[in-house]
Write a protein that holds these residues in place. Sequence first.
Motif, PDB file in Angstrom:
ATOM      1  N   TRP A   7       0.831  -1.206   0.000  1.00 20.38           N
ATOM      2  CA  TRP A   7       0.000   0.000   0.000  1.00 20.38           C
ATOM      3  C   TRP A   7       0.864   1.254   0.000  1.00 20.38           C
ATOM      4  O   TRP A   7       0.567   2.228  -0.685  1.00 20.38           O
ATOM      5  CB  TRP A   7      -0.903  -0.016   1.232  1.00 20.38           C
ATOM      6  CG  TRP A   7      -1.809   1.182   1.305  1.00 20.38           C
ATOM      7  CD1 TRP A   7      -3.009   1.360   0.698  1.00 20.38           C
ATOM      8  CD2 TRP A   7      -1.556   2.388   2.036  1.00 20.38           C
ATOM      9  NE1 TRP A   7      -3.542   2.588   0.996  1.00 20.38           N
ATOM     10  CE2 TRP A   7      -2.666   3.250   1.818  1.00 20.38           C
ATOM     11  CE3 TRP A   7      -0.512   2.832   2.846  1.00 20.38           C
ATOM     12  CZ2 TRP A   7      -2.753   4.511   2.385  1.00 20.38           C
ATOM     13  CZ3 TRP A   7      -0.605   4.095   3.411  1.00 20.38           C
ATOM     14  CH2 TRP A   7      -1.710   4.918   3.171  1.00 20.38           C
ATOM     15  N   GLU A   8       1.963   1.250   0.776  1.00 22.67           N
ATOM     16  CA  GLU A   8       2.846   2.418   0.824  1.00 22.67           C
ATOM     17  C   GLU A   8       3.497   2.654  -0.536  1.00 22.67           C
ATOM     18  O   GLU A   8       3.622   3.801  -0.987  1.00 22.67           O
ATOM     19  CB  GLU A   8       3.903   2.215   1.907  1.00 22.67           C
ATOM     20  CG  GLU A   8       3.322   2.264   3.328  1.00 22.67           C
ATOM     21  CD  GLU A   8       4.394   2.038   4.371  1.00 22.67           C
ATOM     22  OE1 GLU A   8       5.560   1.806   3.966  1.00 22.67           O
ATOM     23  OE2 GLU A   8       4.077   2.081   5.561  1.00 22.67           O
ATOM     24  N   SER A  11       1.008   4.262  -2.781  1.00 22.62           N
ATOM     25  CA  SER A  11       0.792   5.678  -2.475  1.00 22.62           C
ATOM     26  C   SER A  11       1.917   6.543  -3.038  1.00 22.62           C
ATOM     27  O   SER A  11       1.673   7.638  -3.562  1.00 22.62           O
ATOM     28  CB  SER A  11       0.695   5.861  -0.955  1.00 22.62           C
ATOM     29  OG  SER A  11      -0.386   5.122  -0.426  1.00 22.62           O
ATOM     30  N   GLN A  14       1.430   6.923  -6.738  1.00 21.14           N
ATOM     31  CA  GLN A  14       0.347   7.866  -7.031  1.00 21.14           C
ATOM     32  C   GLN A  14       0.801   9.308  -6.837  1.00 21.14           C
ATOM     33  O   GLN A  14       0.494  10.188  -7.660  1.00 21.14           O
ATOM     34  CB  GLN A  14      -0.847   7.565  -6.124  1.00 21.14           C
ATOM     35  CG  GLN A  14      -1.564   6.255  -6.438  1.00 21.14           C
ATOM     36  CD  GLN A  14      -2.701   5.996  -5.476  1.00 21.14           C
ATOM     37  OE1 GLN A  14      -2.973   6.784  -4.570  1.00 21.14           O
ATOM     38  NE2 GLN A  14      -3.379   4.864  -5.660  1.00 21.14           N
ATOM     39  N   ASP A  15       1.526   9.578  -5.743  1.00 25.43           N
ATOM     40  CA  ASP A  15       1.961  10.945  -5.467  1.00 25.43           C
ATOM     41  C   ASP A  15       2.905  11.460  -6.565  1.00 25.43           C
ATOM     42  O   ASP A  15       2.762  12.591  -7.054  1.00 25.43           O
ATOM     43  CB  ASP A  15       2.648  11.015  -4.109  1.00 25.43           C
ATOM     44  CG  ASP A  15       1.658  10.831  -2.964  1.00 25.43           C
ATOM     45  OD1 ASP A  15       0.443  10.958  -3.212  1.00 25.43           O
ATOM     46  OD2 ASP A  15       2.104  10.542  -1.831  1.00 25.43           O
ATOM     47  N   ARG A  62       2.340  13.401   1.408  1.00 24.43           N
ATOM     48  CA  ARG A  62       1.776  12.545   2.459  1.00 24.43           C
ATOM     49  C   ARG A  62       2.634  12.535   3.715  1.00 24.43           C
ATOM     50  O   ARG A  62       2.104  12.423   4.824  1.00 24.43           O
ATOM     51  CB  ARG A  62       1.604  11.112   1.937  1.00 24.43           C
ATOM     52  CG  ARG A  62       0.577  10.976   0.829  1.00 24.43           C
ATOM     53  CD  ARG A  62       0.441   9.515   0.404  1.00 24.43           C
ATOM     54  NE  ARG A  62      -0.371   9.388  -0.801  1.00 24.43           N
ATOM     55  CZ  ARG A  62      -1.694   9.202  -0.805  1.00 24.43           C
ATOM     56  NH1 ARG A  62      -2.344   9.135   0.344  1.00 24.43           N
ATOM     57  NH2 ARG A  62      -2.350   9.094  -1.942  1.00 24.43           N
ATOM     58  N   SER A  99      -4.113  18.938   0.702  1.00 18.07           N
ATOM     59  CA  SER A  99      -3.427  17.818   1.353  1.00 18.07           C
ATOM     60  C   SER A  99      -3.077  18.145   2.794  1.00 18.07           C
ATOM     61  O   SER A  99      -3.186  17.283   3.680  1.00 18.07           O
ATOM     62  CB  SER A  99      -2.155  17.455   0.578  1.00 18.07           C
ATOM     63  OG  SER A  99      -2.472  17.075  -0.763  1.00 18.07           O
TER      64      SER A  99
END
Length: 425
Positions: A7-8, A11, A14-15, A62, A99
Amino acid sequence: MGASAKWERGSVVQDWGLAVVVAVIQLVGSSGANSHQTGVRSLDAFAYLLLVAGPVALGFRRVLPEPVLAVALIAAITYVLRDYGYGPIFLSLVIAFLSAAVTGSRWRTYPVVAIGYLTMVWPLPALLGRDTGAWQVFGLLAWMGVLVAIAEGVRQRRAVVLARTQRAEAAQRDEQAQQARAASEERLAIARELHDVLAHSLSLINVQSSVALELFDRKPQQAAAALATIKTTSKEALTEVHTLLHAIRSGTTVVPEYPEHSGVAEDSSPPPPPPRPAPRAPAPTLEDLDALLERTRATGLDVDTKIIGTPKKLPSVIDVAAARIVQESLTNVVRHAPGATALITLRYTPESVDITVDNTRPTGTVVRSGIGGNGIIGMRERAHALGGALTAGPRPSGGFRVAARLPARSASSATQAAAGKEIGG
């Protein structure tokens, strides 16, 4: 750990993917906007550096949301104050603000909107001699208000989702705690039931085996009678234990199985009910007091009974508890007071049933097994669970007394009767 790491990594991808898209939009869009605006400075290397700074910072939004917001804000302010004109450079600032605002402190993020308006829209550009139209002063103010409203809405939604998650976790913890308490109570009930089933029988077997050993040479007929009692008592105890264990296993491990394909529609008929636990042997009650005393009398213990008042039908749970108290009290007499006599007194009143078990001083030799029992504790817990009381201790004249008072009605029956009186009144 594998799912979390995956999952990390997702992310991060995506960023940085978002950062690349925003960088392309800002570079291409700002070049076009700059060429169509009059009185502005042409884009140079520093301008392109500012256009890339915000998107690059978004790759860390994030982990460092507030520093990313600060970088995007400084890049946008510098771009506007150096007179490169307006353009898509605000896109990275908007994303950085959302964000940080939805996860960080309002006091550190919301003022950024005011700072950006004062430095890039009005009044600082007007003081520097830049043309500022009404659409910029009021239109951008309205859009900034919408931006704050969006951030606040997302914050509230996240708070609601978090609260629901916490309530669900709390409910799950409560359910697990209730299941643990129920399991603990069930284990206690099983332990108490096993004690009630075995303690009386094993005590009789112990006493009779001692008698058989003592009389084996001198009085073989009495020794044979004691051995016969041991055989009968052990057989009955084994039967009771097997029945109890079968009931426990049947009530906790049987899972109904239904066929997946039966040739009819799935919802055409309800599934059959799960099987009931296996039936157990009936528990002793006060109505079976004579049968309850037979095995005790077989050990040689002289037991008399005395009934005061009119015997009446008691709720099953109270009737069984009373019989168990009598049984355990006699077990203690057999075990700890050889040669004594016992008297059981039952006193019936409209509100309670009083049980008293008295025994005289022992006349024989007390055999110390070295193992302490929990009989009195179990009797007291059983009485208290039903709203009664139990005391046990030596008598002033010698011997021992167990006295219990149990309600003549269960708690639910008493509540219903009280409610009926209130309605009738």
